[in-house]
Write a protein that holds these residues in place. Structure first.
Motif, PDB file in Angstrom:
ATOM      1  N   LYS A   1     -12.742  13.433 -11.103  1.00 27.14           N
ATOM      2  CA  LYS A   1     -13.017  12.169 -11.798  1.00 27.14           C
ATOM      3  C   LYS A   1     -11.726  11.520 -12.290  1.00 27.14           C
ATOM      4  CE  LYS A   1     -17.665  13.366 -13.306  1.00 27.14           C
ATOM      5  NZ  LYS A   1     -18.494  13.771 -14.440  1.00 27.14           N
ATOM      6  N   ARG A   2     -10.821  12.327 -12.812  1.00 27.76           N
ATOM      7  CA  ARG A   2      -9.553  11.778 -13.309  1.00 27.76           C
ATOM      8  C   ARG A   2      -8.713  11.222 -12.156  1.00 27.76           C
ATOM      9  NH1 ARG A   2      -7.255  15.827 -17.894  1.00 27.76           N
ATOM     10  NH2 ARG A   2      -5.635  14.231 -17.955  1.00 27.76           N
TER      11      ARG A   2
ATOM     12  N   TYR B   1      -6.384   6.914  -8.633  1.00 31.35           N
ATOM     13  CA  TYR B   1      -6.100   6.611  -7.230  1.00 31.35           C
ATOM     14  C   TYR B   1      -7.196   5.819  -6.525  1.00 31.35           C
ATOM     15  CZ  TYR B   1      -2.242   9.832  -7.808  1.00 31.35           C
ATOM     16  OH  TYR B   1      -1.095  10.430  -8.237  1.00 31.35           O
ATOM     17  N   GLY B   2      -8.341   5.651  -7.151  1.00 32.36           N
ATOM     18  CA  GLY B   2      -9.413   4.847  -6.573  1.00 32.36           C
ATOM     19  C   GLY B   2      -9.879   5.375  -5.234  1.00 32.36           C
ATOM     20  N   GLU B   3      -9.882   4.503  -4.206  1.00 31.81           N
ATOM     21  CA  GLU B   3     -10.387   4.869  -2.884  1.00 31.81           C
ATOM     22  C   GLU B   3      -9.467   5.833  -2.141  1.00 31.81           C
ATOM     23  OE1 GLU B   3     -11.496   1.594  -0.460  1.00 31.81           O
ATOM     24  OE2 GLU B   3     -12.736   0.695  -2.017  1.00 31.81           O
TER      25      GLU B   3
ATOM     26  N   MET C   1       0.828  -1.168   0.000  1.00 30.46           N
ATOM     27  CA  MET C   1       0.000   0.000   0.000  1.00 30.46           C
ATOM     28  C   MET C   1       0.884   1.247   0.000  1.00 30.46           C
ATOM     29  SD  MET C   1      -3.316   0.733   2.335  1.00 30.46           S
ATOM     30  CE  MET C   1      -2.782   1.723   3.685  1.00 30.46           C
ATOM     31  N   HIS C   2       0.422   2.300  -0.641  1.00 28.22           N
ATOM     32  CA  HIS C   2       1.184   3.531  -0.753  1.00 28.22           C
ATOM     33  C   HIS C   2       1.209   4.275   0.567  1.00 28.22           C
ATOM     34  CE1 HIS C   2       1.200   3.075  -5.073  1.00 28.22           C
ATOM     35  NE2 HIS C   2      -0.101   2.924  -5.056  1.00 28.22           N
TER      36      HIS C   2
ATOM     37  N   GLN D   1       0.538  14.078  -1.867  1.00 26.88           N
ATOM     38  CA  GLN D   1       1.424  15.006  -2.569  1.00 26.88           C
ATOM     39  C   GLN D   1       1.342  14.800  -4.073  1.00 26.88           C
ATOM     40  OE1 GLN D   1       5.264  14.500  -0.775  1.00 26.88           O
ATOM     41  NE2 GLN D   1       4.763  15.824   0.950  1.00 26.88           N
ATOM     42  N   LYS D   2       1.256  13.554  -4.500  1.00 32.14           N
ATOM     43  CA  LYS D   2       1.116  13.288  -5.933  1.00 32.14           C
ATOM     44  C   LYS D   2      -0.179  13.878  -6.463  1.00 32.14           C
ATOM     45  CE  LYS D   2       3.811   9.026  -6.050  1.00 32.14           C
ATOM     46  NZ  LYS D   2       3.769   7.578  -6.241  1.00 32.14           N
ATOM     47  N   GLN D   3      -1.267  13.730  -5.687  1.00 31.71           N
ATOM     48  CA  GLN D   3      -2.542  14.279  -6.120  1.00 31.71           C
ATOM     49  C   GLN D   3      -2.493  15.804  -6.177  1.00 31.71           C
ATOM     50  OE1 GLN D   3      -6.130  12.487  -4.439  1.00 31.71           O
ATOM     51  NE2 GLN D   3      -4.890  10.732  -3.809  1.00 31.71           N
TER      52      GLN D   3
END
Length: 157
Positions: free
Chosen positions: A30-31, A36-38, A1-2, A9-11
């Protein structure tokens, strides 16, 4: 898991990029969900980060700023190692005894034990990896009674 902070930070970086591309907030969210899902931040946070980015000429600090408050001092590597050694030496040690010896709160001891993978089984700390088969062997060993000799009464005349 990340790592949660790493994903956030990536988001933030993706949001900064897409805001510079004049992408709509709904489309950005949405993107992010597709990738990244959940673990995607909620839509309100996307809007908040986008506003911060657009207000500074398209650039914002994507790292978390330092926070005020007391840093965690109870769950140090030394305390974790000491707790593990104390448990290995005496599997019947209690949370209260650990907290008194380590001079930290009961809740901190519980967090250390959970982090280390211990759980309480029949008044003993055991690693959580213990299989059902091994647990049943441990329970069976507790119930065995050793009898060295059985005295049989004899009648004397």
């Amino acid at each position: 898991m990340h790592d949660v902070l790493d994903v956030r930070q990536k988001q933030r970086a993706v949001i900064e990029f897409l805001v510079c591309e004049n992408e709509a907030m709904g489309n950005i969210h949405k993107r992010l969900q597709k990738v990244y899902g959940e673990e995607t931040v909620d839509r309100s946070k996307v809007c908040r980060w986008a506003q911060r980015t657009s207000g500074k000429g398209g650039h914002a600090n994507i790292c978390d700023l330092p926070r005020s408050g007391r840093p965690q001092s109870a769950r140090t590597d030394a305390n974790v190692e000491t707790a593990n050694n104390m448990i290995k030496a005496d599997r019947r040690i209690t949370v209260k005894q650990l907290s008194l010896r380590l001079d930290i709160s009961d809740a901190s001891v519980c967090r250390i034990l959970e982090q280390s993978g211990f759980s309480k089984v029949r008044a003993r700390w055991v690693p959580r990896q213990l299989t059902d088969e091994r647990q049943s062997e441990n329970h069976e060993g507790d119930h065995k009674i050793k009898v060295d000799s059985v005295a049989t009464p004899t009648l004397q005349s």
